[in-house]
Design a protein around this motif. Structure first.
Motif, PDB file in Angstrom:
ATOM      1  N   ASN A 114     103.581 -29.231  13.246  1.00  0.00           N
ATOM      2  CA  ASN A 114     103.020 -27.942  13.632  1.00  0.00           C
ATOM      3  C   ASN A 114     104.044 -27.175  14.458  1.00  0.00           C
ATOM      4  N   GLU A 115     104.373 -25.951  14.015  1.00  0.00           N
ATOM      5  CA  GLU A 115     105.244 -25.045  14.761  1.00  0.00           C
ATOM      6  C   GLU A 115     106.486 -25.738  15.333  1.00  0.00           C
ATOM      7  N   ASN A 148     104.879 -21.053  12.612  1.00  0.00           N
ATOM      8  CA  ASN A 148     104.425 -19.801  13.209  1.00  0.00           C
ATOM      9  C   ASN A 148     105.388 -18.701  12.753  1.00  0.00           C
ATOM     10  N   ASN A 174     100.786 -20.034  10.985  1.00  0.00           N
ATOM     11  CA  ASN A 174     100.112 -19.645  12.225  1.00  0.00           C
ATOM     12  C   ASN A 174     100.578 -18.250  12.603  1.00  0.00           C
ATOM     13  N   TYR A 211      99.754 -15.122  15.561  1.00  0.00           N
ATOM     14  CA  TYR A 211      99.041 -14.576  16.713  1.00  0.00           C
ATOM     15  C   TYR A 211      99.500 -13.163  17.054  1.00  0.00           C
ATOM     16  N   THR A 268      96.703 -21.220   9.013  1.00  0.00           N
ATOM     17  CA  THR A 268      96.273 -22.444   9.687  1.00  0.00           C
ATOM     18  C   THR A 268      95.952 -22.227  11.170  1.00  0.00           C
ATOM     19  N   GLU A 269      96.379 -21.095  11.723  1.00  0.00           N
ATOM     20  CA  GLU A 269      95.953 -20.704  13.070  1.00  0.00           C
ATOM     21  C   GLU A 269      95.994 -19.192  13.188  1.00  0.00           C
ATOM     22  N   ASN A 270      94.945 -18.659  13.786  1.00  0.00           N
ATOM     23  CA  ASN A 270      94.864 -17.261  14.184  1.00  0.00           C
ATOM     24  C   ASN A 270      93.709 -17.239  15.176  1.00  0.00           C
ATOM     25  N   TRP A 301      92.279 -20.960  15.347  1.00  0.00           N
ATOM     26  CA  TRP A 301      92.446 -21.775  16.531  1.00  0.00           C
ATOM     27  C   TRP A 301      91.403 -21.256  17.507  1.00  0.00           C
TER      28      TRP A 301
END
Length: 466
Positions: A170-171, A227, A300, A302, A368-370, A418
């Motif tokens: 991850n990241e 990310n 990911n 943000y 997979t993430e926001n 997330w």
């Protein structure tokens, strides 16, 4: 059009869910056999670096409460869930003996998620290196690469009958930036040459895990989660444009290109060589990277990365940092999350999607993430639960951009937030809450937020009206 506005329908089979991580959710129970990881060790020696001096020992107690927590996945509409295995829980010293309690725990978690018909996407590494390996040089040492390969193989062997979709890292750029070009992850070094070595070793380890997965389970799919923060220049000037291009080389393409295309960008390699930063690289290793690309991608997102030309002229002998190549730009009038201090720029998700379509073979990918972190969220509690309309609006705005990208041919297959239950967050502890489910720290009680009920409606309808 309807009375409610436009209905944003997502493709059949589109996946809805969330991501979490072992070190941020599981907690530590006396006698559970887990070894120290770098975060456990760092908190032990410098607790003052952590918000409220709160460390990773409690988190959201998923280790104790997973059976009821998993039921909440169904209640919030999950059709996919991304947890992680803690390397230091499964193999306490990083190499050698396997912890049987960890095997029992993870197998039970995976079985229960499967029983609910929820797809598992299991991550092997979320910033959590066993400290025994850190003492031997951590990711600066190739010994860690081979230890990770053995750990990944063990996971595929132990859990491959329950899990068929995997994540290597991850990241991976974050520990490089925060641990070797900054002071936000242990070991808090500022050493550009070490940073490049850590990045290369991490990529090599990821490629070896892809190779092992395909050897052991040819039918399994494996990815890396990156990310992918778009770099937007302050202006059209050549200096700002160059700064944005280099920022994207460092932050995005350093892992995206070798993971998906099997090779590093020539311009990035040229910069590394110009400054004498090239690590020990063999042709055999480059062949491993070239021949073992990921099956799909996790993304990911943000906030965007806004940059401008560097403001400081660096002289020979100065400590080399990214400020040598670009500096951040605080764009006036930007939309912002006032609680977290991060810019909100939904268009960035569309731009990522179009870039993957154009330059990366339109690879299959998932968000997979926001998510939206909010401090003091209890102030929004009414009638016993948090009325987080701001989070619903944040998700909707990003989904509209994602929907637009999919309509234009982007190969995105799912959207994951997330996170599931409010969790511990590295140096920030519980300062900012992201969950669909509130965690009451004093009682460990779980309470679904308004966004959690709304997310289930979106999942069931495979879309939403706005």
């Amino acid at each position: 059009m309807t009375e409610q506005g436009t209905f944003y329908q997502f493709p059949e089979g589109f996946l809805w869910g969330s991501s979490t991580s072992g070190p941020q959710s599981e907690g530590i129970e006396p006698g559970d056999g887990k070894g120290l990881n770098n975060w456990d060790y760092w908190f032990g020696i410098e607790p003052e670096r952590f918000h409220g001096q709160i460390g990773p020992d409690v988190t959201s107690t998923f280790y104790k409460n997973y059976q009821t927590d998993i039921e909440l996945l169904k209640e919030t509409g999950h059709t996919i869930f991304r947890p992680s295995i803690q390397w230091s829980r499964l193999i306490p010293d990083g190499v050698g003996q396997v912890n049987p309690r960890a095997v029992e725990f993870y197998r039970d978690v995976f079985q229960q998620v499967n029983a609910l018909g929820i797809k598992l996407l299991v991550n092997l590494y979320h910033f959590d290196l066993p400290y025994a390996l850190q003492e031997k040089g951590g990711w600066e040492s190739k010994e860690t690469v081979w230890a990770y390969e053995a750990y990944a193989r063990k996971c595929f062997e132990l859990f491959g009958d329950l899990v068929d979709h995997w994540v290597t890292f991850n990241e991976p750029i974050v520990p490089v930036e925060c641990g070797y070009l900054g002071s936000y992850h242990y070991p808090c070094k500022v050493d550009a040459k070490a940073a490049v070595a850590v990045a290369y070793h991490t990529q090599l380890a990821s490629s070896l895990a892809v190779k092992a997965c395909h050897e052991l389970h040819p039918d399994h799919q494996i990815s890396i989660v990156l990310n992918l923060t778009p770099a937007y220049p302050r202006s059209d000037s050549p200096e700002d444009q160059k700064a944005a291009r280099i920022a994207e080389l460092f932050q995005t393409k350093s892992f995206l290109d070798p993971s998906v295309l099997g090779a590093y960008p020539e311009e990035l390699v040229a910069i590394i060589d110009e400054y004498g930063l090239r690590p020990d690289v063999t042709e055999e290793e480059l062949a491993i990277i070239r021949e073992n690309t990921v099956d799909f991608l996790g993304v990911n997102y943000y906030q965007p990365l806004r940059v401008q030309a560097p403001k400081v002229i660096f002289e020979e002998g100065d400590l080399l940092t990214t400020e040598h190549f670009f500096t951040s730009y605080d764009m006036p009038g930007k939309k912002i999350n006032p609680h977290r201090g991060w810019e909100i720029y939904e268009r960035g998700l569309y731009d990522i999607a179009m870039n993957l379509k154009k330059d990366y073979g339109n690879i299959v990918w998932l968000v997979t993430e926001n998510g939206m972190g909010v401090e003091g969220e209890e102030a929004f509690k009414e009638d016993g639960y948090i009325q987080d309309d701001y989070r619903i609006e944040f998700i909707q705005d990003h989904l509209i951009e994602l929907h637009r990208a999919i309509q234009e041919g982007a190969n995105c297959k799912g959207y994951m937030l997330w996170t599931f239950i409010d969790c511990w967050s590295w140096l920030n502890a519980y300062k900012n809450r992201y969950g669909l489910v509130e965690l009451d720290l004093s009682t460990q009680k779980r309470i679904i937020k308004k966004s959690g009920y709304w997310f289930k409606e979106v999942s069931q309808a495979n879309g939403f009206s706005r």
